[in-house]
Write a protein that holds these residues in place. Sequence first.
Motif, PDB file in Angstrom:
ATOM      1  N   LEU A 194       0.847  -1.188   0.000  1.00  0.00           N
ATOM      2  CA  LEU A 194       0.000   0.000   0.000  1.00  0.00           C
ATOM      3  C   LEU A 194       0.884   1.239   0.000  1.00  0.00           C
ATOM      4  O   LEU A 194       1.913   1.286   0.683  1.00  0.00           O
ATOM      5  CB  LEU A 194      -0.902   0.021   1.242  1.00  0.00           C
ATOM      6  N   LYS A 195       0.478   2.238  -0.780  1.00  0.00           N
ATOM      7  CA  LYS A 195       1.143   3.538  -0.717  1.00  0.00           C
ATOM      8  C   LYS A 195       0.162   4.508  -0.082  1.00  0.00           C
ATOM      9  O   LYS A 195      -0.942   4.724  -0.607  1.00  0.00           O
ATOM     10  CB  LYS A 195       1.538   4.024  -2.111  1.00  0.00           C
ATOM     11  N   VAL A 196       0.548   5.060   1.052  1.00  0.00           N
ATOM     12  CA  VAL A 196      -0.387   5.866   1.837  1.00  0.00           C
ATOM     13  C   VAL A 196       0.059   7.321   1.825  1.00  0.00           C
ATOM     14  O   VAL A 196       1.225   7.636   2.075  1.00  0.00           O
ATOM     15  CB  VAL A 196      -0.468   5.330   3.282  1.00  0.00           C
ATOM     16  N   LYS A 197      -0.893   8.199   1.530  1.00  0.00           N
ATOM     17  CA  LYS A 197      -0.621   9.627   1.480  1.00  0.00           C
ATOM     18  C   LYS A 197      -0.782  10.224   2.873  1.00  0.00           C
ATOM     19  O   LYS A 197      -1.856  10.131   3.475  1.00  0.00           O
ATOM     20  CB  LYS A 197      -1.597  10.300   0.509  1.00  0.00           C
ATOM     21  N   LEU A 198       0.299  10.828   3.373  1.00  0.00           N
ATOM     22  CA  LEU A 198       0.260  11.549   4.647  1.00  0.00           C
ATOM     23  C   LEU A 198       0.718  12.982   4.392  1.00  0.00           C
ATOM     24  O   LEU A 198       0.888  13.395   3.262  1.00  0.00           O
ATOM     25  CB  LEU A 198       1.174  10.876   5.674  1.00  0.00           C
ATOM     26  N   ILE A 222       5.135   5.314   2.351  1.00  0.00           N
ATOM     27  CA  ILE A 222       4.494   6.585   2.690  1.00  0.00           C
ATOM     28  C   ILE A 222       4.904   7.666   1.706  1.00  0.00           C
ATOM     29  O   ILE A 222       6.067   7.768   1.327  1.00  0.00           O
ATOM     30  CB  ILE A 222       4.917   7.054   4.110  1.00  0.00           C
ATOM     31  N   ASP A 223       3.930   8.493   1.304  1.00  0.00           N
ATOM     32  CA  ASP A 223       4.231   9.696   0.530  1.00  0.00           C
ATOM     33  C   ASP A 223       3.639  10.888   1.280  1.00  0.00           C
ATOM     34  O   ASP A 223       2.423  11.015   1.386  1.00  0.00           O
ATOM     35  CB  ASP A 223       3.622   9.600  -0.869  1.00  0.00           C
ATOM     36  N   ALA A 224       4.523  11.744   1.809  1.00  0.00           N
ATOM     37  CA  ALA A 224       4.038  12.906   2.568  1.00  0.00           C
ATOM     38  C   ALA A 224       3.850  14.133   1.680  1.00  0.00           C
ATOM     39  O   ALA A 224       3.377  15.170   2.168  1.00  0.00           O
ATOM     40  CB  ALA A 224       4.994  13.227   3.713  1.00  0.00           C
ATOM     41  N   ASN A 225       4.229  14.037   0.397  1.00  0.00           N
ATOM     42  CA  ASN A 225       3.981  15.148  -0.550  1.00  0.00           C
ATOM     43  C   ASN A 225       4.374  16.514   0.008  1.00  0.00           C
ATOM     44  O   ASN A 225       3.594  17.474  -0.063  1.00  0.00           O
ATOM     45  CB  ASN A 225       2.512  15.160  -1.008  1.00  0.00           C
ATOM     46  N   GLN A 226       5.549  16.612   0.617  1.00  0.00           N
ATOM     47  CA  GLN A 226       6.120  17.881   1.133  1.00  0.00           C
ATOM     48  C   GLN A 226       5.364  18.410   2.339  1.00  0.00           C
ATOM     49  O   GLN A 226       5.531  19.571   2.724  1.00  0.00           O
ATOM     50  CB  GLN A 226       6.129  18.983   0.065  1.00  0.00           C
ATOM     51  N   ILE A 249       9.881   6.269   2.943  1.00  0.00           N
ATOM     52  CA  ILE A 249       9.158   7.540   3.033  1.00  0.00           C
ATOM     53  C   ILE A 249       9.534   8.423   1.840  1.00  0.00           C
ATOM     54  O   ILE A 249      10.711   8.590   1.533  1.00  0.00           O
ATOM     55  CB  ILE A 249       9.462   8.253   4.370  1.00  0.00           C
ATOM     56  N   GLU A 250       8.498   8.923   1.171  1.00  0.00           N
ATOM     57  CA  GLU A 250       8.713   9.735  -0.029  1.00  0.00           C
ATOM     58  C   GLU A 250       8.407  11.197   0.278  1.00  0.00           C
ATOM     59  O   GLU A 250       7.369  11.510   0.867  1.00  0.00           O
ATOM     60  CB  GLU A 250       7.782   9.197  -1.125  1.00  0.00           C
ATOM     61  N   GLN A 251       9.306  12.050  -0.113  1.00  0.00           N
ATOM     62  CA  GLN A 251       9.170  13.518  -0.049  1.00  0.00           C
ATOM     63  C   GLN A 251       8.505  14.019   1.238  1.00  0.00           C
ATOM     64  O   GLN A 251       7.444  14.645   1.211  1.00  0.00           O
ATOM     65  CB  GLN A 251       8.356  14.014  -1.251  1.00  0.00           C
ATOM     66  N   GLY A 274      13.078  11.093  -3.168  1.00  0.00           N
ATOM     67  CA  GLY A 274      12.676  12.418  -3.626  1.00  0.00           C
ATOM     68  C   GLY A 274      11.758  12.317  -4.829  1.00  0.00           C
ATOM     69  O   GLY A 274      12.084  11.630  -5.791  1.00  0.00           O
ATOM     70  N   ASP A 275      10.625  12.985  -4.750  1.00  0.00           N
ATOM     71  CA  ASP A 275       9.692  13.005  -5.871  1.00  0.00           C
ATOM     72  C   ASP A 275       9.595  14.424  -6.425  1.00  0.00           C
ATOM     73  O   ASP A 275      10.191  14.731  -7.464  1.00  0.00           O
ATOM     74  CB  ASP A 275       8.321  12.492  -5.408  1.00  0.00           C
ATOM     75  N   GLU A 276       8.927  15.326  -5.685  1.00  0.00           N
ATOM     76  CA  GLU A 276       8.832  16.705  -6.156  1.00  0.00           C
ATOM     77  C   GLU A 276      10.232  17.329  -6.306  1.00  0.00           C
ATOM     78  O   GLU A 276      10.422  18.231  -7.127  1.00  0.00           O
ATOM     79  CB  GLU A 276       7.979  17.548  -5.202  1.00  0.00           C
ATOM     80  N   SER A 277      11.208  16.879  -5.521  1.00  0.00           N
ATOM     81  CA  SER A 277      12.580  17.400  -5.625  1.00  0.00           C
ATOM     82  C   SER A 277      13.293  16.919  -6.869  1.00  0.00           C
ATOM     83  O   SER A 277      14.340  17.461  -7.241  1.00  0.00           O
ATOM     84  CB  SER A 277      13.415  16.957  -4.410  1.00  0.00           C
ATOM     85  N   ILE A 294      15.391   8.146  -5.821  1.00  0.00           N
ATOM     86  CA  ILE A 294      14.563   9.092  -6.575  1.00  0.00           C
ATOM     87  C   ILE A 294      13.300   8.397  -7.074  1.00  0.00           C
ATOM     88  O   ILE A 294      13.282   7.194  -7.300  1.00  0.00           O
ATOM     89  CB  ILE A 294      15.317   9.692  -7.781  1.00  0.00           C
ATOM     90  N   ASN A 295      12.249   9.205  -7.221  1.00  0.00           N
ATOM     91  CA  ASN A 295      11.013   8.722  -7.823  1.00  0.00           C
ATOM     92  C   ASN A 295      10.892   9.353  -9.202  1.00  0.00           C
ATOM     93  O   ASN A 295      10.701  10.565  -9.328  1.00  0.00           O
ATOM     94  CB  ASN A 295       9.812   9.113  -6.945  1.00  0.00           C
ATOM     95  N   ILE A 296      11.025   8.520 -10.223  1.00  0.00           N
ATOM     96  CA  ILE A 296      10.932   8.995 -11.609  1.00  0.00           C
ATOM     97  C   ILE A 296       9.474   8.922 -12.058  1.00  0.00           C
ATOM     98  O   ILE A 296       8.798   7.916 -11.841  1.00  0.00           O
ATOM     99  CB  ILE A 296      11.797   8.115 -12.540  1.00  0.00           C
ATOM    100  N   LYS A 297       9.013  10.005 -12.667  1.00  0.00           N
ATOM    101  CA  LYS A 297       7.692   9.979 -13.316  1.00  0.00           C
ATOM    102  C   LYS A 297       7.856  10.522 -14.731  1.00  0.00           C
ATOM    103  O   LYS A 297       8.528  11.537 -14.940  1.00  0.00           O
ATOM    104  CB  LYS A 297       6.692  10.841 -12.543  1.00  0.00           C
ATOM    105  N   LEU A 298       7.228   9.865 -15.674  1.00  0.00           N
ATOM    106  CA  LEU A 298       7.415  10.245 -17.074  1.00  0.00           C
ATOM    107  C   LEU A 298       6.970  11.674 -17.337  1.00  0.00           C
ATOM    108  O   LEU A 298       7.598  12.394 -18.113  1.00  0.00           O
ATOM    109  CB  LEU A 298       6.674   9.271 -17.993  1.00  0.00           C
TER     110      LEU A 298
HETATM  111 MG    MG Z   1       4.982  11.424  -4.582  1.00  0.00          MG
END
Ligand code: MG
Length: 382
Positions: A194-198, A222-226, A249-251, A274-277, A294-298
């Motif tokens: 599971l990927k959970v947004k916090l 976990i993705d805290a989205n900054q 833990i992501e970002q 790092g995602d947004e970074s 790093i989290n790569i997104k196309l």
């Molecule tokens: Mg993210």
Amino acid sequence: MSPLSRRSFLKSAAAAAAVGAVPVLGTGCSSRPVCPPPPGGRLSMRFYPHDNELAHTFTISGFSRDVTHAVLVEISYEGVTGYGEAALPPYMTGQTVETASDFLRKVDLSRFNDPFMTDDILDYVDGIAPGMSCAKCGVDIALHDLIGRLCGLPLWRMWGYNPDKTPCTSYTIGMDTREKIIEKTLEAEPYRILKVKLGSTEENDKMIISTIREVTDKPIVIDANQGWKDKYYALDMIGWLQERGIQMIEQPMPKDVYDDMAWITERSPLPTYGDESCQRLEDVSRLKGVFSGINIKLIKCTGLREANKMITTARSLGMNVMIGCTTETSCACSAAAQLSPKVDFADIDGNLLLSNDCFDGMKVVDGKITLNDKPGIGVTKI
Ligand code: MG
């Protein structure tokens, strides 16, 4: 060569000779022998808006939405068409259907007569204007899909990636009420991670994790989205999360807070991503020591060409790699999935969160990303 491996080799060689001797232009089945058409034809492109409608309202730190606007791209050569997608999540890049369409109107592919000159074509597209990574991604995916279809080969095979090495994908649970969190966790039953947004208040973040842990003991990322602003608080939260079986833990912090993020990564019991970074190739080397991976997104990095370079660069720096997505159709998700044999974590579930997916492509089987044998990115337009 041992007798067994020699026998296997001869069997493979005979099979290859049987299918490979007389090439025929492929139009959709990779089992057919193919021969790409020669240069000299005409490349053409069309694009049109599409709304990706979400099955549930999707809430992350700072944003909530029911639809993700997108622009679909088609590039054709000698009667064969490749498909691409420029998803435009409002919080991520600031690009809109209008700005992406304005950019795509400037793309003149008629100046190229060979679709296999992908470096030249994508250098040209990238140079038309700065930014516009989503629109550029739509062109990149469609072009890669096209050359795969012209060869009759899936991209993973053209790149030499092993489809058996695809990871499980995480399934995303956005912020919500306790009741909705329970409902979504039960819905996620087919998925192994599971990927959970916090990233909201401490009380709410802990409620979400405690609620999920009442229902399942599956691995969680976990993705805290900054969403966390103080490094001491972030490190305390990461410690609390580790005690509850969280994997990474992501970002956790704002995207430009490099020193504080490096301080956290040095002390964190969990790997940080790092995602947004991390937007494009040029960001990767400067994030060494700031994040574990790093989290790569196309849609951030302009597409598959640059994503492949980012994976290679991150590996050379000893960094972990994950590949993510946004709420996008099976077109963009299947493109990202082609890279998944090369990553540590995959979060390619955007298509699963839609109620109107207009492509059929890669599947998630028993939680694992499963690539098909169809050429290009492996999709069929519905
Ligand atoms: Mg993210």
